[in-house]
Design a protein around this motif. Sequence first.
Motif, PDB file in Angstrom:
ATOM      1  N   LYS A   1       0.828  -1.205   0.000  1.00  0.00           N
ATOM      2  CA  LYS A   1       0.000   0.000   0.000  1.00  0.00           C
ATOM      3  C   LYS A   1       0.863   1.256   0.000  1.00  0.00           C
ATOM      4  N   ASN A   2       0.236   2.392  -0.303  1.00  0.00           N
ATOM      5  CA  ASN A   2       0.932   3.675  -0.375  1.00  0.00           C
ATOM      6  C   ASN A   2       0.851   4.429   0.950  1.00  0.00           C
ATOM      7  N   VAL A   3       1.799   5.345   1.145  1.00  0.00           N
ATOM      8  CA  VAL A   3       1.870   6.158   2.354  1.00  0.00           C
ATOM      9  C   VAL A   3       1.952   7.627   1.972  1.00  0.00           C
ATOM     10  N   LEU A   4       1.153   8.456   2.639  1.00  0.00           N
ATOM     11  CA  LEU A   4       1.247   9.910   2.488  1.00  0.00           C
ATOM     12  C   LEU A   4       1.851  10.481   3.762  1.00  0.00           C
TER      13      LEU A   4
ATOM     14  N   PHE B   1      14.190   4.222   1.521  1.00  0.00           N
ATOM     15  CA  PHE B   1      13.140   3.764   0.608  1.00  0.00           C
ATOM     16  C   PHE B   1      13.452   4.000  -0.866  1.00  0.00           C
ATOM     17  N   GLY B   2      14.561   4.679  -1.174  1.00  0.00           N
ATOM     18  CA  GLY B   2      15.039   4.810  -2.540  1.00  0.00           C
ATOM     19  C   GLY B   2      13.993   5.281  -3.528  1.00  0.00           C
ATOM     20  N   SER B   3      13.789   4.498  -4.592  1.00  0.00           N
ATOM     21  CA  SER B   3      12.918   4.894  -5.696  1.00  0.00           C
ATOM     22  C   SER B   3      11.440   4.936  -5.323  1.00  0.00           C
ATOM     23  N   LYS B   4      11.076   4.447  -4.151  1.00  0.00           N
ATOM     24  CA  LYS B   4       9.675   4.493  -3.729  1.00  0.00           C
ATOM     25  C   LYS B   4       9.266   5.888  -3.253  1.00  0.00           C
ATOM     26  N   LEU B   5      10.243   6.781  -3.081  1.00  0.00           N
ATOM     27  CA  LEU B   5       9.970   8.126  -2.559  1.00  0.00           C
ATOM     28  C   LEU B   5       9.569   9.091  -3.669  1.00  0.00           C
ATOM     29  N   VAL B   6       8.477   9.826  -3.436  1.00  0.00           N
ATOM     30  CA  VAL B   6       8.020  10.889  -4.330  1.00  0.00           C
ATOM     31  C   VAL B   6       7.866  12.157  -3.490  1.00  0.00           C
ATOM     32  N   VAL B   7       8.472  13.271  -3.929  1.00  0.00           N
ATOM     33  CA  VAL B   7       8.414  14.532  -3.191  1.00  0.00           C
ATOM     34  C   VAL B   7       7.551  15.520  -3.968  1.00  0.00           C
ATOM     35  N   TYR B   8       6.564  16.123  -3.275  1.00  0.00           N
ATOM     36  CA  TYR B   8       5.613  17.009  -3.951  1.00  0.00           C
ATOM     37  C   TYR B   8       5.299  18.198  -3.060  1.00  0.00           C
ATOM     38  N   HIS B   9       5.531  19.404  -3.587  1.00  0.00           N
ATOM     39  CA  HIS B   9       5.159  20.630  -2.880  1.00  0.00           C
ATOM     40  C   HIS B   9       5.111  21.781  -3.875  1.00  0.00           C
ATOM     41  N   SER B  10       4.769  22.971  -3.412  1.00  0.00           N
ATOM     42  CA  SER B  10       4.510  24.098  -4.307  1.00  0.00           C
ATOM     43  C   SER B  10       5.762  24.632  -4.994  1.00  0.00           C
ATOM     44  N   ARG B  11       6.949  24.306  -4.494  1.00  0.00           N
ATOM     45  CA  ARG B  11       8.165  24.803  -5.136  1.00  0.00           C
ATOM     46  C   ARG B  11       8.646  23.888  -6.264  1.00  0.00           C
ATOM     47  N   VAL B  12       8.032  22.732  -6.395  1.00  0.00           N
ATOM     48  CA  VAL B  12       8.300  21.888  -7.550  1.00  0.00           C
ATOM     49  C   VAL B  12       7.683  22.579  -8.767  1.00  0.00           C
TER      50      VAL B  12
ATOM     51  N   LYS C   1       4.780  -1.138  -7.802  1.00  0.00           N
ATOM     52  CA  LYS C   1       5.381  -0.962  -6.484  1.00  0.00           C
ATOM     53  C   LYS C   1       4.670   0.148  -5.706  1.00  0.00           C
ATOM     54  N   PRO C   2       4.525   0.006  -4.408  1.00  0.00           N
ATOM     55  CA  PRO C   2       3.915   1.055  -3.591  1.00  0.00           C
ATOM     56  C   PRO C   2       4.835   2.256  -3.478  1.00  0.00           C
ATOM     57  N   GLN C   3       4.267   3.394  -3.128  1.00  0.00           N
ATOM     58  CA  GLN C   3       5.045   4.631  -3.081  1.00  0.00           C
ATOM     59  C   GLN C   3       4.835   5.376  -1.771  1.00  0.00           C
ATOM     60  N   LEU C   4       5.872   6.131  -1.402  1.00  0.00           N
ATOM     61  CA  LEU C   4       5.828   7.032  -0.258  1.00  0.00           C
ATOM     62  C   LEU C   4       5.807   8.452  -0.794  1.00  0.00           C
ATOM     63  N   ILE C   5       4.715   9.162  -0.560  1.00  0.00           N
ATOM     64  CA  ILE C   5       4.580  10.545  -1.034  1.00  0.00           C
ATOM     65  C   ILE C   5       4.872  11.482   0.128  1.00  0.00           C
ATOM     66  N   LEU C   6       5.923  12.263  -0.005  1.00  0.00           N
ATOM     67  CA  LEU C   6       6.311  13.243   1.006  1.00  0.00           C
ATOM     68  C   LEU C   6       5.976  14.623   0.492  1.00  0.00           C
ATOM     69  N   GLY C   7       5.220  15.402   1.255  1.00  0.00           N
ATOM     70  CA  GLY C   7       4.868  16.721   0.757  1.00  0.00           C
ATOM     71  C   GLY C   7       4.276  17.625   1.807  1.00  0.00           C
TER      72      GLY C   7
ATOM     73  N   LEU D   1      -4.320   3.615  -0.484  1.00  0.00           N
ATOM     74  CA  LEU D   1      -3.664   4.292   0.627  1.00  0.00           C
ATOM     75  C   LEU D   1      -3.745   3.441   1.895  1.00  0.00           C
ATOM     76  N   GLY D   2      -2.598   3.247   2.540  1.00  0.00           N
ATOM     77  CA  GLY D   2      -2.572   2.448   3.761  1.00  0.00           C
ATOM     78  C   GLY D   2      -2.334   3.254   5.013  1.00  0.00           C
ATOM     79  N   LEU D   3      -1.619   4.382   4.876  1.00  0.00           N
ATOM     80  CA  LEU D   3      -1.252   5.173   6.049  1.00  0.00           C
ATOM     81  C   LEU D   3      -1.056   6.626   5.665  1.00  0.00           C
ATOM     82  N   VAL D   4      -1.530   7.531   6.531  1.00  0.00           N
ATOM     83  CA  VAL D   4      -1.260   8.963   6.419  1.00  0.00           C
ATOM     84  C   VAL D   4      -0.562   9.406   7.696  1.00  0.00           C
ATOM     85  N   ILE D   5       0.611  10.002   7.543  1.00  0.00           N
ATOM     86  CA  ILE D   5       1.363  10.543   8.676  1.00  0.00           C
ATOM     87  C   ILE D   5       1.317  12.064   8.574  1.00  0.00           C
TER      88      ILE D   5
END
Length: 372
Positions: free
Chosen positions: A180-183, A203-214, A232-238, A250-254
């Motif tokens: 599952k994916n994580v936000l 987590f290497g390639s599973k990491l995705v970074v997203y914010h307004s400065r992208v 593959k599942p992904q970790l979205i950091l933003g 989606l499995g978890l929101v932190i």
Amino acid sequence: MKSVNVILPLAIKDTYTYLVPEQMPVPAAGTRVLVPLGKKECIGIVDNTPVQKDEKIALRSIIGPLDEMPLVSEAQLDLWHWIATYYMCPIGDVLAAALPAKALDKTYSLNATPRRTKRPDYTTIEPIPLAELNAPQQKALDEIQEQWQSHEVVLLHGVTSSGKTEVYTHFIDKILQSGKNVLYLVPEIALTTQLTSRLAAHFGSKLVVYHSRVTDVQRMEIYRSLLQPTPKPQLILGARSAVFLPLTNLGLVIIDEEHEPSYKQQDPAPRYHARSVAIMAAHSQHAKVLLGTATPAVETYYNAQTGKYGLVTLSERYAGLALPSIHLIDLQRQYHRKEMYEHFSDPLVEQIRTALANHKQVILFQNRRGYA
């Protein structure tokens, strides 16, 4: 002729209803369509609400769909409507905030080959094992899992430097391994920069970074990549805008530092709170939510105390570090006794001199930004 409701990126309360030409298949909910609006053309999103036609009103026809696949899922549309209702704002404002600007450009197409952008590449990073948790961290982790049995949302109330991030990473690893994916939300963009290297190391390639400065092109390509079924599942950091991404499975929101006011959008509309929106998004997918902070927001702590949220406490600092000593100085009393040096109290001046004499640094925080 069949008809559809279309959400337009305008500050209007309702959707517009358009006819679908007989020779054209009815676009699925969430599809971008080009429609006439007055003397101009506008891009909108097909809504998932039922059409209520007024036979006395002559409807115009949509010009056509811009993509073969929906850009917005039905779960996202439901979330948009919840935001519009809860925060009393036009659904068009929600659309404008939720989608990258590129999505509202009719020259852009989801059918085209994705553009190569200079996104950070974490695929070459060899993941390193997670550090072992100490006894208090492991106890907190076990208690959170237990609380999740009866609560969707759990508050981790941990003192500063107690190692909450390590607890997060162990949960992230577990959820990703389950497929599952994580936000992972942080209040400020600066914090994503600090966390990126740390999370990429695990987590290497599973990491995705997203914010307004992208850049907007990068944001659109990230958004588009999340639409594709990935093996593959992904970790979205933003930061807060990441709650509008097309999150599936989606499995978890932190939500780290959940008390921070930066999670609240002030201007322009919609004036949403990312913490509340993220909790609703998680609820719609039966995902768990972990709120972390050393100083909980009043409403969050109240929800934890009354049993609406689960509550887990992490009261020991990592490696037994002592908490800093705090001294409150009554400036009014200091002024009255004439024990002030300009705008600084004598005890503060004495401590500054001692620190400088020992070749140490001093940081003074002012309770205002900019100029008073």
